[in-house]
Motif scaffolding. Structure first.
Motif, mmCIF file in Angstrom:
data_model
loop_
_atom_site.group_PDB
_atom_site.id
_atom_site.type_symbol
_atom_site.label_atom_id
_atom_site.label_comp_id
_atom_site.label_asym_id
_atom_site.label_seq_id
_atom_site.Cartn_x
_atom_site.Cartn_y
_atom_site.Cartn_z
ATOM 1 N N VAL A 1 -2.787 4.871 4.247
ATOM 2 C CA VAL A 1 -1.465 4.466 3.111
ATOM 3 C C VAL A 1 -0.757 3.212 3.401
ATOM 4 N N ASN A 2 -0.171 2.210 2.654
ATOM 5 C CA ASN A 2 0.449 1.274 3.015
ATOM 6 C C ASN A 2 1.330 0.903 2.195
ATOM 7 N N ALA A 3 2.659 0.672 2.394
ATOM 8 C CA ALA A 3 3.630 -0.332 1.861
ATOM 9 C C ALA A 3 3.965 -1.499 1.624
ATOM 10 N N VAL A 4 3.615 -1.756 0.495
ATOM 11 C CA VAL A 4 3.552 -3.556 0.672
ATOM 12 C C VAL A 4 4.157 -4.310 -0.464
ATOM 13 N N ARG A 5 5.343 -4.904 -0.086
ATOM 14 C CA ARG A 5 6.417 -5.733 -0.575
ATOM 15 C C ARG A 5 5.417 -7.299 -1.417
ATOM 16 N N VAL A 6 5.835 -6.940 -2.522
ATOM 17 C CA VAL A 6 4.691 -8.410 -2.939
ATOM 18 C C VAL A 6 6.483 -9.091 -4.359
ATOM 19 N N ASP A 7 6.260 -10.142 -4.612
ATOM 20 C CA ASP A 7 6.801 -10.733 -5.457
ATOM 21 C C ASP A 7 6.292 -10.505 -6.985
ATOM 22 N N PRO A 8 7.203 -10.110 -7.625
ATOM 23 C CA PRO A 8 6.669 -9.545 -9.113
ATOM 24 C C PRO A 8 6.176 -10.144 -10.200
ATOM 25 N N ALA A 9 6.505 -11.532 -9.565
ATOM 26 C CA ALA A 9 6.447 -13.127 -9.743
ATOM 27 C C ALA A 9 4.549 -13.272 -10.049
ATOM 28 N N ALA A 10 4.224 -13.087 -9.172
ATOM 29 C CA ALA A 10 2.930 -13.688 -8.576
ATOM 30 C C ALA A 10 2.363 -12.450 -9.410
ATOM 31 N N VAL A 11 1.919 -11.446 -9.382
ATOM 32 C CA VAL A 11 1.451 -10.432 -9.817
ATOM 33 C C VAL A 11 0.783 -10.244 -11.198
ATOM 34 N N ALA A 12 -0.650 -10.195 -11.117
ATOM 35 C CA ALA A 12 -1.914 -10.224 -12.019
ATOM 36 C C ALA A 12 -2.798 -9.687 -11.860
ATOM 37 N N ILE A 13 -3.198 -9.060 -13.122
ATOM 38 C CA ILE A 13 -4.705 -8.206 -12.762
ATOM 39 C C ILE A 13 -5.593 -10.034 -12.002
ATOM 40 N N GLY A 14 -6.280 -9.157 -11.383
ATOM 41 C CA GLY A 14 -7.028 -9.582 -10.364
ATOM 42 C C GLY A 14 -8.639 -9.180 -10.485
ATOM 43 N N GLU A 15 -9.128 -8.507 -10.972
ATOM 44 C CA GLU A 15 -10.347 -7.359 -11.154
ATOM 45 C C GLU A 15 -10.099 -6.916 -12.379
ATOM 46 N N PRO A 16 -9.911 -7.580 -13.825
ATOM 47 C CA PRO A 16 -10.144 -6.706 -14.945
ATOM 48 C C PRO A 16 -10.943 -6.086 -15.769
ATOM 49 N N HIS A 17 -12.141 -6.241 -14.465
ATOM 50 C CA HIS A 17 -13.380 -4.933 -14.906
ATOM 51 C C HIS A 17 -12.923 -3.898 -14.150
ATOM 52 N N LYS A 18 -11.959 -3.505 -13.446
ATOM 53 C CA LYS A 18 -11.766 -2.225 -12.652
ATOM 54 C C LYS A 18 -10.273 -1.926 -13.724
ATOM 55 N N PHE A 19 -9.281 -2.844 -14.255
ATOM 56 C CA PHE A 19 -7.332 -1.976 -14.571
ATOM 57 C C PHE A 19 -7.632 -3.435 -15.395
ATOM 58 N N ASP A 20 -7.203 -2.295 -16.608
ATOM 59 C CA ASP A 20 -6.290 -3.271 -17.907
ATOM 60 C C ASP A 20 -5.054 -3.254 -18.490
ATOM 61 N N GLU A 21 -4.781 -2.372 -17.681
ATOM 62 C CA GLU A 21 -2.527 -3.004 -17.419
ATOM 63 C C GLU A 21 -2.143 -2.288 -16.093
ATOM 64 N N LEU A 22 -1.487 -3.908 -15.897
ATOM 65 C CA LEU A 22 0.006 -3.680 -14.797
ATOM 66 C C LEU A 22 1.038 -3.080 -15.260
ATOM 67 N N GLY A 23 1.882 -2.420 -14.340
ATOM 68 C CA GLY A 23 2.555 -2.547 -14.375
ATOM 69 C C GLY A 23 4.445 -1.582 -13.381
ATOM 70 N N TRP A 24 5.777 -2.168 -13.612
ATOM 71 C CA TRP A 24 6.109 -1.839 -12.652
ATOM 72 C C TRP A 24 7.042 -0.651 -13.006
ATOM 73 N N PHE A 25 7.041 0.755 -12.037
ATOM 74 C CA PHE A 25 7.899 1.462 -12.426
ATOM 75 C C PHE A 25 8.935 1.956 -11.563
ATOM 76 N N SER A 26 9.825 2.932 -11.854
ATOM 77 C CA SER A 26 11.142 3.459 -11.280
ATOM 78 C C SER A 26 10.360 5.263 -10.674
ATOM 79 N N LEU A 27 10.447 5.414 -9.802
ATOM 80 C CA LEU A 27 10.009 6.664 -8.800
ATOM 81 C C LEU A 27 9.885 8.034 -9.708
ATOM 82 N N ASP A 28 11.445 7.867 -10.116
ATOM 83 C CA ASP A 28 11.544 8.635 -11.644
ATOM 84 C C ASP A 28 11.193 8.265 -13.373
ATOM 85 N N ALA A 29 10.683 7.553 -13.432
ATOM 86 C CA ALA A 29 9.694 6.811 -14.474
ATOM 87 C C ALA A 29 8.291 6.870 -14.522
ATOM 88 N N LEU A 30 7.576 7.623 -13.997
ATOM 89 C CA LEU A 30 6.137 7.130 -14.117
ATOM 90 C C LEU A 30 5.521 7.388 -15.050
#
Length: 152
Positions: free
Chosen positions: A91-120
């Motif tokens: 298991v890894n913690a990975v920092r990414v730029d939110p502006a660069a994130v998009a669904i790269g595998e639409p056959h596996k995922f249908d939505e992405l979202g950013w969430f705080s740990l207390d509002a999942l």
């Protein structure tokens, strides 16, 4: 589709992508997902022969989220026995730029979202709580018990 019935243990890299400000990136598993469709989860992928854990994480983050992994830190290891399969999950913690994130595998995922740990979102993948426990422990040491440090 049933869970992959592995006999021998396999190694996967799990990555909790974050923005460095307290939010985690989760993907909702779509129709082409191997299991637990419609649930929210972090990313993961199998380690390829000869690949380092960090290189596997970087490759999988690019494939799943189209973003570069800016920081990769191993935060734990889990032994997963479920549905006739056996995975050793690094298991890894990975920092990414939110502006660069998009669904790269639409056959596996249908939505992405950013969430705080207390509002999942709901429902969560059955393995996500244990991954987030490791992430919370890491984040408390990295960002302090109150969460990430605020930028000046």
């Amino acid at each position: 589709m049933p869970v992959d019935p592995r006999v021998d243990p396999a190694v996967s890299v799990v990555f909790a992508c974050h923005d460095g400000q307290g939010r985690v990136l989760l993907a909702r598993r779509g129709r082409g997902a191997r299991d637990e469709r419609g649930t929210w989860d972090t990313g993961a992928g199998a380690l390829e022969h000869g690949e380092s854990f960090a290189d596997a994480v970087r490759r999988e983050v690019r494939e799943e989220y189209t973003a570069d992994a800016l920081d990769v830190e191993t935060i734990g290891v889990r032994n997963l026995l479920r549905g006739g399969s056996h995975w050793v999950a690094v298991v890894n913690a990975v920092r990414v730029d939110p502006a660069a994130v998009a669904i790269g595998e639409p056959h596996k995922f249908d939505e992405l979202g950013w969430f705080s740990l207390d509002a999942l979102p709901a429902p969560l993948h059955s393995q996500l709580p244990a991954t987030l426990d490791l992430f919370r422990e890491w984040a408390s040491g990295t960002w302090g018990l109150a969460g990430p440090a605020q930028q000046p």
